[in-house]
Each structure stands twice: as structure tokens, then as C-alpha cells.
Design a protein around this motif. Structure first.
Motif, PDB file in Angstrom:
ATOM      1  N   VAL A   1      78.344 113.154  18.344  1.00 44.76           N
ATOM      2  CA  VAL A   1      79.220 112.299  17.631  1.00 44.76           C
ATOM      3  C   VAL A   1      78.971 110.730  16.816  1.00 44.76           C
ATOM      4  O   VAL A   1      77.170 111.034  16.295  1.00 44.76           O
ATOM      5  N   VAL A   2      79.229 110.323  15.722  1.00 45.64           N
ATOM      6  CA  VAL A   2      79.065 109.533  14.928  1.00 45.64           C
ATOM      7  C   VAL A   2      79.314 108.465  16.326  1.00 45.64           C
ATOM      8  O   VAL A   2      80.011 107.930  16.656  1.00 45.64           O
ATOM      9  N   SER A   3      78.080 107.768  15.645  1.00 48.10           N
ATOM     10  CA  SER A   3      78.061 106.037  17.352  1.00 48.10           C
ATOM     11  C   SER A   3      78.835 105.462  16.071  1.00 48.10           C
ATOM     12  O   SER A   3      79.167 104.480  17.622  1.00 48.10           O
ATOM     13  N   SER A   4      78.971 104.857  15.226  1.00 48.43           N
ATOM     14  CA  SER A   4      79.859 104.010  14.428  1.00 48.43           C
ATOM     15  C   SER A   4      80.367 104.469  13.360  1.00 48.43           C
ATOM     16  O   SER A   4      79.793 104.814  12.420  1.00 48.43           O
ATOM     17  N   VAL A   5      81.560 103.294  12.665  1.00 49.80           N
ATOM     18  CA  VAL A   5      81.792 103.917  11.423  1.00 49.80           C
ATOM     19  C   VAL A   5      80.695 103.524  10.352  1.00 49.80           C
ATOM     20  O   VAL A   5      80.270 104.050   9.540  1.00 49.80           O
ATOM     21  N   LYS A   6      80.291 102.187  10.682  1.00 49.57           N
ATOM     22  CA  LYS A   6      79.316 101.527  10.211  1.00 49.57           C
ATOM     23  C   LYS A   6      78.014 102.716   9.684  1.00 49.57           C
ATOM     24  O   LYS A   6      77.866 103.266   8.238  1.00 49.57           O
ATOM     25  N   ASP A   7      77.711 103.172  11.198  1.00 46.06           N
ATOM     26  CA  ASP A   7      76.637 103.894  10.631  1.00 46.06           C
ATOM     27  C   ASP A   7      76.726 105.262   9.566  1.00 46.06           C
ATOM     28  O   ASP A   7      76.491 106.356   8.906  1.00 46.06           O
ATOM     29  N   LEU A   8      78.300 105.952   9.932  1.00 42.28           N
ATOM     30  CA  LEU A   8      78.477 106.734   8.758  1.00 42.28           C
ATOM     31  C   LEU A   8      78.590 106.236   7.063  1.00 42.28           C
ATOM     32  O   LEU A   8      78.618 106.755   6.520  1.00 42.28           O
ATOM     33  N   ILE A   9      78.844 105.239   7.140  1.00 38.20           N
ATOM     34  CA  ILE A   9      79.393 104.398   5.461  1.00 38.20           C
ATOM     35  C   ILE A   9      77.897 104.566   5.013  1.00 38.20           C
ATOM     36  O   ILE A   9      77.714 104.607   3.955  1.00 38.20           O
ATOM     37  N   ASP A  10      76.422 103.664   5.483  1.00 37.15           N
ATOM     38  CA  ASP A  10      75.160 104.027   5.532  1.00 37.15           C
ATOM     39  C   ASP A  10      74.984 105.127   5.261  1.00 37.15           C
ATOM     40  O   ASP A  10      73.776 105.040   4.296  1.00 37.15           O
ATOM     41  N   GLY A  11      74.500 106.050   6.005  1.00 37.77           N
ATOM     42  CA  GLY A  11      74.547 107.420   5.565  1.00 37.77           C
ATOM     43  C   GLY A  11      75.155 108.419   4.407  1.00 37.77           C
ATOM     44  O   GLY A  11      74.387 108.593   4.447  1.00 37.77           O
ATOM     45  N   LEU A  12      76.121 108.114   4.355  1.00 40.26           N
ATOM     46  CA  LEU A  12      75.990 108.302   3.326  1.00 40.26           C
ATOM     47  C   LEU A  12      76.458 107.956   1.762  1.00 40.26           C
ATOM     48  O   LEU A  12      76.292 108.294   0.633  1.00 40.26           O
ATOM     49  N   GLY A  13      75.717 106.619   2.425  1.00 40.51           N
ATOM     50  CA  GLY A  13      75.925 105.686   0.679  1.00 40.51           C
ATOM     51  C   GLY A  13      76.649 104.943   0.419  1.00 40.51           C
ATOM     52  O   GLY A  13      76.578 104.956  -0.651  1.00 40.51           O
ATOM     53  N   LEU A  14      77.262 104.673   0.628  1.00 37.84           N
ATOM     54  CA  LEU A  14      79.242 104.488   0.079  1.00 37.84           C
ATOM     55  C   LEU A  14      79.049 103.279   0.066  1.00 37.84           C
ATOM     56  O   LEU A  14      78.338 102.060   0.863  1.00 37.84           O
ATOM     57  N   THR A  15      79.622 102.183  -0.691  1.00 34.83           N
ATOM     58  CA  THR A  15      79.641 100.441  -0.974  1.00 34.83           C
ATOM     59  C   THR A  15      81.123 100.990  -0.127  1.00 34.83           C
ATOM     60  O   THR A  15      81.980 101.641   0.276  1.00 34.83           O
ATOM     61  N   GLU A  16      81.379  99.399  -0.269  1.00 38.47           N
ATOM     62  CA  GLU A  16      82.708  98.352   0.615  1.00 38.47           C
ATOM     63  C   GLU A  16      83.612  98.807  -0.104  1.00 38.47           C
ATOM     64  O   GLU A  16      84.386  99.495   0.017  1.00 38.47           O
ATOM     65  N   GLU A  17      82.878  98.804  -1.508  1.00 35.33           N
ATOM     66  CA  GLU A  17      84.610  99.071  -2.586  1.00 35.33           C
ATOM     67  C   GLU A  17      85.933 100.649  -2.492  1.00 35.33           C
ATOM     68  O   GLU A  17      86.105 100.863  -2.255  1.00 35.33           O
ATOM     69  N   GLN A  18      84.390 100.760  -1.955  1.00 38.51           N
ATOM     70  CA  GLN A  18      84.164 102.547  -1.782  1.00 38.51           C
ATOM     71  C   GLN A  18      85.749 103.165  -0.179  1.00 38.51           C
ATOM     72  O   GLN A  18      86.298 104.043  -0.046  1.00 38.51           O
ATOM     73  N   VAL A  19      85.261 102.472   0.852  1.00 35.58           N
ATOM     74  CA  VAL A  19      85.841 101.947   2.018  1.00 35.58           C
ATOM     75  C   VAL A  19      86.943 101.521   1.957  1.00 35.58           C
ATOM     76  O   VAL A  19      87.650 102.032   2.642  1.00 35.58           O
ATOM     77  N   LYS A  20      86.637 100.656   0.784  1.00 38.51           N
ATOM     78  CA  LYS A  20      88.130 100.140   0.818  1.00 38.51           C
ATOM     79  C   LYS A  20      89.352 100.152   1.321  1.00 38.51           C
ATOM     80  O   LYS A  20      90.333 100.315   1.979  1.00 38.51           O
ATOM     81  N   PRO A  21      89.978 101.185   0.402  1.00 45.03           N
ATOM     82  CA  PRO A  21      91.042 101.901   0.181  1.00 45.03           C
ATOM     83  C   PRO A  21      91.557 102.818   1.313  1.00 45.03           C
ATOM     84  O   PRO A  21      92.720 103.239   2.057  1.00 45.03           O
ATOM     85  N   TYR A  22      90.874 103.052   2.151  1.00 41.97           N
ATOM     86  CA  TYR A  22      90.915 103.807   3.125  1.00 41.97           C
ATOM     87  C   TYR A  22      90.708 102.954   4.914  1.00 41.97           C
ATOM     88  O   TYR A  22      91.507 103.821   5.850  1.00 41.97           O
ATOM     89  N   LYS A  23      90.798 101.360   4.572  1.00 43.57           N
ATOM     90  CA  LYS A  23      90.699 100.424   5.556  1.00 43.57           C
ATOM     91  C   LYS A  23      92.763 100.204   5.961  1.00 43.57           C
ATOM     92  O   LYS A  23      93.370 100.510   5.232  1.00 43.57           O
ATOM     93  N   LYS A  24      92.690  99.981   7.113  1.00 40.40           N
ATOM     94  CA  LYS A  24      94.721  99.570   8.166  1.00 40.40           C
ATOM     95  C   LYS A  24      93.994  98.070   8.224  1.00 40.40           C
ATOM     96  O   LYS A  24      93.115  98.576   9.329  1.00 40.40           O
ATOM     97  N   GLU A  25      94.829  97.612   8.140  1.00 41.54           N
ATOM     98  CA  GLU A  25      95.106  96.073   9.083  1.00 41.54           C
ATOM     99  C   GLU A  25      95.727  96.642  10.349  1.00 41.54           C
ATOM    100  O   GLU A  25      95.963  97.285  11.045  1.00 41.54           O
ATOM    101  N   ARG A  26      93.993  95.904  10.928  1.00 44.69           N
ATOM    102  CA  ARG A  26      94.240  95.809  12.615  1.00 44.69           C
ATOM    103  C   ARG A  26      95.398  95.024  13.102  1.00 44.69           C
ATOM    104  O   ARG A  26      94.629  93.731  13.149  1.00 44.69           O
ATOM    105  N   SER A  27      96.469  94.769  14.122  1.00 43.54           N
ATOM    106  CA  SER A  27      96.765  93.948  14.710  1.00 43.54           C
ATOM    107  C   SER A  27      96.102  93.082  15.259  1.00 43.54           C
ATOM    108  O   SER A  27      95.049  93.592  16.042  1.00 43.54           O
ATOM    109  N   GLY A  28      96.586  91.736  15.358  1.00 45.73           N
ATOM    110  CA  GLY A  28      95.274  90.688  15.761  1.00 45.73           C
ATOM    111  C   GLY A  28      96.065  90.730  17.755  1.00 45.73           C
ATOM    112  O   GLY A  28      96.749  91.377  18.194  1.00 45.73           O
ATOM    113  N   PHE A  29      94.164  89.940  18.228  1.00 49.33           N
ATOM    114  CA  PHE A  29      94.180  91.011  19.799  1.00 49.33           C
ATOM    115  C   PHE A  29      93.917  89.704  20.311  1.00 49.33           C
ATOM    116  O   PHE A  29      92.314  89.066  19.650  1.00 49.33           O
TER     117      PHE A  29
END
Length: 313
Positions: A272-300
Motif C-alpha cells: 500500500v502507499v503509506s501516504s499521499v505525500k509519499d506518492l507525490i514525492d515518489g513521482l516527483g510531482l510539484t504542488e501545482e501539478q497536484v493542486k487540480p486533484y485536490k478537493k475541499e474537505r469539510s471542517g471538523f
């Protein structure tokens, strides 16, 4: 203010600092008063209160980042002195009016009208300094120093105080770059007054055994943590029984068993992928490349109990 003859970094200096309110404490107090945004690295104001009351041992925050910061102070001080044509020396000071207010200045000139605050911060803070901006959580630390040095912020408006300045120096040891932002005290009177009031309120809370979050919150929080300790205790028992049940199935050569309202089954290992950050780092993605796939999370509301609290019983 009173000059305290101590060498910064020594055991005596640490003891003097711990007995009062220093810059790191002020960050927590300012966040509690909504003067700055709370950051995960800041202590909660309740922890500062408990440390000053002797209810909790003071935690040491010795980290690589802190050691990096201290190691780089010398070259930044020398660079700023050359840029400004001014000699700065470290100094420990304590307020005459409020002895709990203490500050360790990274540098002050001989006229005591210009102070220096040195940081070796992250790239964002360093870039902002290059643009002439001091982040608010460092600004309140500098204003605290000025309150200890120069007194109540309203006096900063006096004609004799108009020439007083404070300089924020941001250094990066890796490339020896240094940026500085010099600001007049008179330009920060409003925020400094709010900070002063918040610090005095905290001192009053210490003197009158008044927890910053209030007695009602503290009572309910203590009840919550007590229940959490019971849950943890029962979880340990449950885990132990689970181990005994899995041993019984192993002895029978079984990978699944049911009974008493429980089903226990062996799950084969899988990658399994231990975390989304590990996946991003492993693929060498930048914050801008990941930004379109982010979704707003409801506050809690997230509730957590510190390890030291869980062990209390």
C-alpha cells in the motif's frame, strides 16, 4: 528595563528564561489572543501555563532546525553589521514593571535604539524577508522584545522614541544569503498594545490560578482525557485477547474463526502507499501539478490526547 548578565545558551540562561515569559511563550499567547494564526510548532497556551505553574515539566525542543538556526547566527550578525555599518551585541534583558517579561536579544546597538532579530527560517519566510515582509509570528516575538526593552507601546509614540527601530535578519546557511527588514517601532503600536494586553492577562492568569481556557473547559477536557485513558486501557486488553485468539487459530491451522459474535480472519499482506505525500514525492510531482486533484474537505473538530496525558493514571 534591567540588563541581565548571562551568556545565552548556558544552563543559568535557560533557568532564567524558563522562569519568565520569552519569545517562544509569547507566540503561544499571541495565537491564543488571535493576534497570529496558530502553527503546529507552537506550544498551546495551556501548556505554557502548566509549565510556568510547575504542573508540567518544560519540554525541550532540540531539533535539527533549531541547531541549524543557532549555528547560523554568527554569520548573519556579521553580514548585517557590515551592511548597516552598525555593531550589534547579544543582550539579556528583563522588564522592570513586569519581571516575568524577559527577552534574549540577538543583537542591540550601543545606543540601545536599534535591535536585531536573527532567524534561519524556511524558504518561504526567507523569500518574504527578501520582499520586505516579516511574518506575523516572528513580528510578535520582536514586539515582545521591544516591550521589555522600551516599555508600554503607547510610549513609543513619544517624540524621544521616534528613532527606535528593529531589524529582522533572515539568513540561509546553505548559500550564505542574508535579507533584512528594518521597521520603526511607531509603525506597530496598535498590534503591540494588543500583545501587551494579552501578555498581562496571561500573567494575571498565572497569579490567580486561572487557566487560559477557563475552568469549565478544563473540567470537561479532564473528563474527556480520563475517558480516553479508560479506552486505551480497554484497547490494550482487547488487543491481548485478539492475540490469544489468533494463536488459537494458528494452532489449529485455520485462517478464519467465528463465535461469540466475533469473526477473526487472516488478511494476506499487500503493498500500500503509506501516504499521499509519499506518492507525490515518489513521482516527483510539484504542488501545482497536484493542486487540480485536490478537493475541499469539510471542517471538523479533531480531539487528541498527548502521550504524557495518556500515561497518567
Amino acid at each position: 528595563m534591567k540588563i541581565i548578565k548571562l551568556e545565552q545558551g548556558t544552563p543559568a540562561w535557560h533557568a532564567w528564561r524558563n522562569e519568565g515569559l520569552g519569545s517562544s511563550d509569547v507566540s503561544a499567547i499571541a495565537a491564543h489572543a488571535n493576534l497570529v494564526e496558530y502553527k503546529p510548532w507552537m506550544k498551546p497556551v495551556s501548556r505554557v501555563y502548566e509549565e510556568k505553574k510547575g504542573l508540567r515539566p518544560k519540554e525541550s525542543f532540540d531539533s535539527w532546525l533549531m541547531r541549524r538556526g543557532h549555528a547560523g547566527e554568527g554569520f548573519v550578525r556579521a553580514a548585517i553589521a557590515e551592511q548597516m555599518g552598525m555593531v550589534f551585541v547579544p543582550l539579556c534583558i528583563q522588564s522592570d514593571d513586569q519581571p516575568l517579561l524577559r527577552a534574549s536579544l540577538d543583537g542591540i546597538d550601543f545606543s540601545h535604539t536599534n535591535t536585531l532579530e536573527i532567524k534561519n527560517p524556511n524558504d518561504t519566510v526567507h523569500s518574504l524577508a527578501a520582499a520586505g515582509v516579516i511574518v506575523d509570528y516572528y513580528l510578535v516575538q520582536m514586539l515582545h522584545q521591544q516591550i521589555v526593552l522600551a516599555g508600554h507601546p503607547e510610549t513609543w509614540l513619544d517624540a524621544a522614541m521616534q528613532g527606535r527601530t528593529m531589524t529582522f535578519a533572515s539568513g540561509r546557511p546553505e548559500d550564505r544569503s542574508v535579507h533584512r527588514v528594518t521597521s520603526r517601532l511607531v509603525d506597530h503600536v496598535a498590534m503591540a498594545v494588543s500583545l501587551y494586553d494579552a501578555m498581562i492577562d496571561f500573567i494575571d492568569a498565572l497569579a490567580n490560578d486561572r487557566p487560559p481556557m477557563g475552568e469549565d473547559f478544563m473540567a470537561k477536557a479532564s473528563r474527556y482525557t480520563a475517558i480516553q485513558r479508560e479506552i486505551d486501557f480497554l484497547q490494550n486488553i482487547q488487543d491481548s485477547i485478539k492475540g490469544e485468539l489468533s494463536d488459537a487459530l494458528d494452532a489449529k491451522g485455520r485462517v478464519r474463526g467465528s463465535g461469540g459474535g466475533l469473526t477473526l480472519s487472516w488478511q494476506e499482506p499487500k503493498m500500500v502507499v503509506s501516504s499521499v505525500k509519499d506518492l507525490i514525492d515518489g513521482l516527483g510531482l510539484t504542488e501545482e501539478q497536484v493542486k487540480p486533484y485536490k478537493k475541499e474537505r469539510s471542517g471538523f473538530w479533531r480531539a487528541s490526547v498527548s502521550a504524557s496525558r495518556k500515561k497518567e493514571s
